[in-house]
Motif scaffolding. Structure first.
Motif, PDB file in Angstrom:
ATOM      1  N   GLU A   1     -66.045  61.343   0.313  1.00 28.33           N
ATOM      2  CA  GLU A   1     -65.618  62.726   0.123  1.00 28.33           C
ATOM      3  C   GLU A   1     -64.712  63.189   1.260  1.00 28.33           C
ATOM      4  OE1 GLU A   1     -68.914  65.309  -0.601  1.00 28.33           O
ATOM      5  OE2 GLU A   1     -69.850  63.965  -2.034  1.00 28.33           O
ATOM      6  N   SER A   2     -64.941  62.684   2.459  1.00 30.26           N
ATOM      7  CA  SER A   2     -64.152  63.103   3.614  1.00 30.26           C
ATOM      8  C   SER A   2     -62.779  62.447   3.634  1.00 30.26           C
ATOM      9  CB  SER A   2     -64.896  62.766   4.907  1.00 30.26           C
ATOM     10  OG  SER A   2     -66.179  63.356   4.913  1.00 30.26           O
ATOM     11  N   GLY A   3     -62.702  61.237   3.088  1.00 26.51           N
ATOM     12  CA  GLY A   3     -61.429  60.538   3.013  1.00 26.51           C
ATOM     13  C   GLY A   3     -61.179  59.610   4.181  1.00 26.51           C
ATOM     14  N   ILE A   4     -60.660  58.423   3.878  1.00 30.69           N
ATOM     15  CA  ILE A   4     -60.230  57.456   4.884  1.00 30.69           C
ATOM     16  C   ILE A   4     -58.713  57.374   4.779  1.00 30.69           C
ATOM     17  CG2 ILE A   4     -60.295  55.042   5.617  1.00 30.69           C
ATOM     18  CD1 ILE A   4     -63.115  54.886   4.369  1.00 30.69           C
ATOM     19  N   ASP A   5     -58.025  57.572   5.904  1.00 30.32           N
ATOM     20  CA  ASP A   5     -56.555  57.621   5.869  1.00 30.32           C
ATOM     21  C   ASP A   5     -55.924  56.246   5.722  1.00 30.32           C
ATOM     22  OD1 ASP A   5     -55.650  60.581   6.549  1.00 30.32           O
ATOM     23  OD2 ASP A   5     -57.430  60.147   7.725  1.00 30.32           O
ATOM     24  N   GLY A   6     -56.636  55.208   6.084  1.00 24.02           N
ATOM     25  CA  GLY A   6     -56.083  53.877   5.910  1.00 24.02           C
ATOM     26  C   GLY A   6     -56.781  52.854   6.763  1.00 24.02           C
ATOM     27  N   ALA A   7     -56.414  51.593   6.536  1.00 23.63           N
ATOM     28  CA  ALA A   7     -57.012  50.476   7.262  1.00 23.63           C
ATOM     29  C   ALA A   7     -55.921  49.603   7.852  1.00 23.63           C
ATOM     30  CB  ALA A   7     -57.891  49.638   6.331  1.00 23.63           C
ATOM     31  N   VAL A   8     -56.163  49.139   9.076  1.00 25.26           N
ATOM     32  CA  VAL A   8     -55.301  48.150   9.722  1.00 25.26           C
ATOM     33  C   VAL A   8     -56.066  46.832   9.716  1.00 25.26           C
ATOM     34  CG1 VAL A   8     -54.125  47.474  11.843  1.00 25.26           C
ATOM     35  CG2 VAL A   8     -54.225  49.886  11.189  1.00 25.26           C
ATOM     36  N   VAL A   9     -55.452  45.779   9.198  1.00 22.82           N
ATOM     37  CA  VAL A   9     -56.104  44.480   9.088  1.00 22.82           C
ATOM     38  C   VAL A   9     -55.528  43.552  10.152  1.00 22.82           C
ATOM     39  CG1 VAL A   9     -56.693  42.563   7.567  1.00 22.82           C
ATOM     40  CG2 VAL A   9     -56.366  44.846   6.604  1.00 22.82           C
ATOM     41  N   VAL A  10     -56.409  42.989  10.976  1.00 25.12           N
ATOM     42  CA  VAL A  10     -55.989  42.138  12.092  1.00 25.12           C
ATOM     43  C   VAL A  10     -56.286  40.676  11.767  1.00 25.12           C
ATOM     44  CG1 VAL A  10     -56.251  41.680  14.567  1.00 25.12           C
ATOM     45  CG2 VAL A  10     -56.493  44.023  13.695  1.00 25.12           C
TER      46      VAL A  10
ATOM     47  N   VAL B   1     -51.665  43.261  11.252  1.00 21.53           N
ATOM     48  CA  VAL B   1     -51.279  42.936  12.631  1.00 21.53           C
ATOM     49  C   VAL B   1     -51.595  41.470  12.873  1.00 21.53           C
ATOM     50  CG1 VAL B   1     -51.759  43.335  15.075  1.00 21.53           C
ATOM     51  CG2 VAL B   1     -51.652  45.270  13.495  1.00 21.53           C
ATOM     52  N   GLU B   2     -50.591  40.726  13.344  1.00 24.53           N
ATOM     53  CA  GLU B   2     -50.800  39.315  13.678  1.00 24.53           C
ATOM     54  C   GLU B   2     -51.034  39.209  15.176  1.00 24.53           C
ATOM     55  OE1 GLU B   2     -48.773  35.379  12.051  1.00 24.53           O
ATOM     56  OE2 GLU B   2     -47.492  36.388  13.522  1.00 24.53           O
ATOM     57  N   ASN B   3     -52.240  38.827  15.545  1.00 23.92           N
ATOM     58  CA  ASN B   3     -52.623  38.718  16.945  1.00 23.92           C
ATOM     59  C   ASN B   3     -52.475  37.276  17.425  1.00 23.92           C
ATOM     60  OD1 ASN B   3     -53.370  40.257  19.131  1.00 23.92           O
ATOM     61  ND2 ASN B   3     -55.498  40.509  18.509  1.00 23.92           N
ATOM     62  N   MET B   4     -52.326  37.091  18.732  1.00 17.97           N
ATOM     63  CA  MET B   4     -52.219  35.762  19.341  1.00 17.97           C
ATOM     64  C   MET B   4     -51.087  34.957  18.721  1.00 17.97           C
ATOM     65  SD  MET B   4     -56.287  34.864  19.598  1.00 17.97           S
ATOM     66  CE  MET B   4     -57.487  36.200  19.621  1.00 17.97           C
ATOM     67  N   ALA B   5     -49.968  35.623  18.494  1.00 22.18           N
ATOM     68  CA  ALA B   5     -48.813  35.006  17.832  1.00 22.18           C
ATOM     69  C   ALA B   5     -47.899  34.371  18.873  1.00 22.18           C
ATOM     70  CB  ALA B   5     -48.060  36.053  17.014  1.00 22.18           C
ATOM     71  N   GLY B   6     -48.265  33.196  19.344  1.00 16.65           N
ATOM     72  CA  GLY B   6     -47.455  32.503  20.334  1.00 16.65           C
ATOM     73  C   GLY B   6     -47.840  32.861  21.754  1.00 16.65           C
ATOM     74  N   PHE B   7     -47.512  31.969  22.671  1.00 18.17           N
ATOM     75  CA  PHE B   7     -47.813  32.163  24.090  1.00 18.17           C
ATOM     76  C   PHE B   7     -46.603  31.756  24.913  1.00 18.17           C
ATOM     77  CE2 PHE B   7     -49.209  29.962  28.038  1.00 18.17           C
ATOM     78  CZ  PHE B   7     -49.631  31.083  28.746  1.00 18.17           C
ATOM     79  N   VAL B   8     -46.137  32.653  25.772  1.00 13.79           N
ATOM     80  CA  VAL B   8     -45.009  32.376  26.647  1.00 13.79           C
ATOM     81  C   VAL B   8     -45.552  32.048  28.035  1.00 13.79           C
ATOM     82  CG1 VAL B   8     -42.898  33.260  27.670  1.00 13.79           C
ATOM     83  CG2 VAL B   8     -43.504  33.910  25.341  1.00 13.79           C
ATOM     84  N   CYS B   9     -45.286  30.850  28.522  1.00 17.00           N
ATOM     85  CA  CYS B   9     -45.753  30.437  29.837  1.00 17.00           C
ATOM     86  C   CYS B   9     -45.088  31.280  30.918  1.00 17.00           C
ATOM     87  CB  CYS B   9     -45.436  28.963  30.061  1.00 17.00           C
ATOM     88  SG  CYS B   9     -45.832  28.389  31.734  1.00 17.00           S
TER      89      CYS B   9
ATOM     90  N   GLY C   1     -48.123  42.176  -0.763  1.00 12.05           N
ATOM     91  CA  GLY C   1     -47.476  43.465  -0.979  1.00 12.05           C
ATOM     92  C   GLY C   1     -47.912  44.534  -0.006  1.00 12.05           C
ATOM     93  N   VAL C   2     -48.159  44.132   1.258  1.00  9.80           N
ATOM     94  CA  VAL C   2     -48.521  45.100   2.291  1.00  9.80           C
ATOM     95  C   VAL C   2     -47.522  44.986   3.438  1.00  9.80           C
ATOM     96  CG1 VAL C   2     -50.974  45.071   1.710  1.00  9.80           C
ATOM     97  CG2 VAL C   2     -50.100  43.485   3.445  1.00  9.80           C
ATOM     98  N   GLU C   3     -47.532  45.968   4.329  1.00 12.52           N
ATOM     99  CA  GLU C   3     -46.572  45.976   5.424  1.00 12.52           C
ATOM    100  C   GLU C   3     -47.037  45.086   6.570  1.00 12.52           C
ATOM    101  OE1 GLU C   3     -44.315  49.112   8.448  1.00 12.52           O
ATOM    102  OE2 GLU C   3     -44.974  49.731   6.452  1.00 12.52           O
ATOM    103  N   MET C   4     -46.065  44.385   7.163  1.00 14.21           N
ATOM    104  CA  MET C   4     -46.316  43.624   8.385  1.00 14.21           C
ATOM    105  C   MET C   4     -46.025  44.564   9.552  1.00 14.21           C
ATOM    106  SD  MET C   4     -47.035  40.736   9.892  1.00 14.21           S
ATOM    107  CE  MET C   4     -46.758  39.939  11.470  1.00 14.21           C
ATOM    108  N   LEU C   5     -47.085  45.028  10.227  1.00 13.51           N
ATOM    109  CA  LEU C   5     -46.914  46.006  11.292  1.00 13.51           C
ATOM    110  C   LEU C   5     -46.328  45.391  12.548  1.00 13.51           C
ATOM    111  CD1 LEU C   5     -50.266  47.977  10.920  1.00 13.51           C
ATOM    112  CD2 LEU C   5     -47.985  48.763  10.267  1.00 13.51           C
ATOM    113  N   GLY C   6     -46.605  44.112  12.791  1.00 16.47           N
ATOM    114  CA  GLY C   6     -46.059  43.463  13.971  1.00 16.47           C
ATOM    115  C   GLY C   6     -46.915  42.311  14.443  1.00 16.47           C
ATOM    116  N   SER C   7     -46.376  41.560  15.408  1.00 18.01           N
ATOM    117  CA  SER C   7     -47.066  40.413  15.992  1.00 18.01           C
ATOM    118  C   SER C   7     -47.263  40.649  17.480  1.00 18.01           C
ATOM    119  CB  SER C   7     -46.254  39.132  15.788  1.00 18.01           C
ATOM    120  OG  SER C   7     -46.119  38.821  14.413  1.00 18.01           O
ATOM    121  N   VAL C   8     -48.454  40.330  17.963  1.00 12.95           N
ATOM    122  CA  VAL C   8     -48.792  40.501  19.379  1.00 12.95           C
ATOM    123  C   VAL C   8     -48.928  39.117  19.999  1.00 12.95           C
ATOM    124  CG1 VAL C   8     -50.411  41.455  21.052  1.00 12.95           C
ATOM    125  CG2 VAL C   8     -50.013  42.645  18.875  1.00 12.95           C
TER     126      VAL C   8
END
Length: 327
Positions: A206-215, A244-252, A277-284
């Protein structure tokens, strides 16, 4: 006028939530409700065993009133554990709260693995009760936190609960915590699509959820579970803000060579976002200092502003605000 119940004491997280549920209660929605050996002697046994339709959850009106002062409610989800979901939740909370005018809350519903208090540097704090409810633990004046981790006798104590007890504590976090007026409530969930997720959806219907971020992380074994997580969101009507794509590569830091620790054998999160069909928010990118910051309970964004990971975090957070219309 805020609807409130009589003040409730802070529970002993091992024994008292909820008080009338047997240790091995099968749950009110189970086919065994009122019929299993665990139900013998329970005050609710006759009600659960009957075919009488159950009325609405009495907690819902209190949750609705308490959540009426919370502008945005954001879930942070992951299909698989160990992908950095709680760390991302903490950075998201710190980023929102970097604006002193923005009131932010973090609710940790990872009942069996509450890591948010450690990541935020408040693991030794306790919850206090007042006439208006439980008070969140504050990291700073505009960033409050609630977690079952504050209620455990020690960090070594395991939480071994079935669905009804998890359901009960999540309801209490929503209706008994004096969140006050919040711009953002970020909810850190456990991996998967189980009791805690269903409870949050039910209580906030009833209160509503504005959205979900999937990691996720780039490898296929993590992406498989993310597909299920996105399917869960669609089935229960939660808007997926993006992946969100986490641990996407490592720079020495020495030779500046980039290595792929988790190789994206099937195209990684970007390909998954296209397919689903969802947005790619970015890679960390992977930065060892993120883990160090989490261990010491400090904000990675504040401690290492020049890190490529910080830039990625901030770009993702800005995009989330854009999607929500808060820029």
């Amino acid at each position: 006028m805020l609807a409130v119940q009589a003040p409730v004491p802070v529970p002993n997280a091992i024994n008292d939530v909820p008080e009338n549920a047997p240790e091995h209660c099968p749950g009110t929605e189970s086919e065994l409700a009122g019929k299993s050996d665990a139900c013998d002697g329970c005050a609710n046994q006759e009600i659960c065993a009957s075919n009488t339709p159950k009325g609405p959850d009495p907690a819902l009106p209190f949750i609705r009133e308490r959540m009426s002062t919370v502008k945005r409610k954001i879930l942070v989800l992951s299909g698989k554990g160990g992908v950095g979901k709680s760390t991302f939740t903490a950075q998201l909370g710190w980023a929102f709260a970097s604006d002193e005018e923005t009131q932010t809350g973090i609710m940790d519903v990872d009942i069996c693995g509450p890591s948010i208090p450690t990541i935020l540097g408040i693991a030794s704090e306790q919850v206090h009760a007042s006439s208006s409810g439980w008070s969140p633990v504050y990291v700073q004046d505009n960033l409050g936190v609630m977690s079952v981790g504050f209620m455990l006798p020690s960090a070594k104590d395991a939480v071994m609960w079935r669905g009804p007890k998890k359901n009960g504590i999540i309801a209490q976090f929503l209706k008994d915590v004096d969140w006050g007026v919040l711009d953002y409530l970020v909810i850190d969930t456990p991996p998967g699509t189980s009791d805690e997720h269903l409870s949050i959806v039910q209580f906030l219907k009833e209160s509503g959820i504005d959205g979900a971020v999937v990691v996720t992380t780039p490898q296929e074994v993590a992406l498989q579970d993310v597909r299920r997580e996105i399917d869960f969101c669609r089935k229960v009507g939660i808007r997926v803000l993006g992946v969100v794509e986490n641990m996407a590569g490592f720079v020495c830091p020495g030779c500046k060579t980039e290595s792929q620790i988790f190789k994206p054998t099937t195209g990684g999160a970007r390909r998954l976002a296209q397919d689903m069909g969802v947005e790619m928010l970015g890679s960390v990118p992977l930065d060892p200092r993120i883990g160090k910051s989490a261990d010491y309970g400090v904000s990675f964004l504040d401690e290492y502003p020049d890190s490529p990971a910080t830039t990625a975090y901030l770009d993702i957070i800005d995009r989330i605000k854009e999607i929500l219309g808060d820029t």
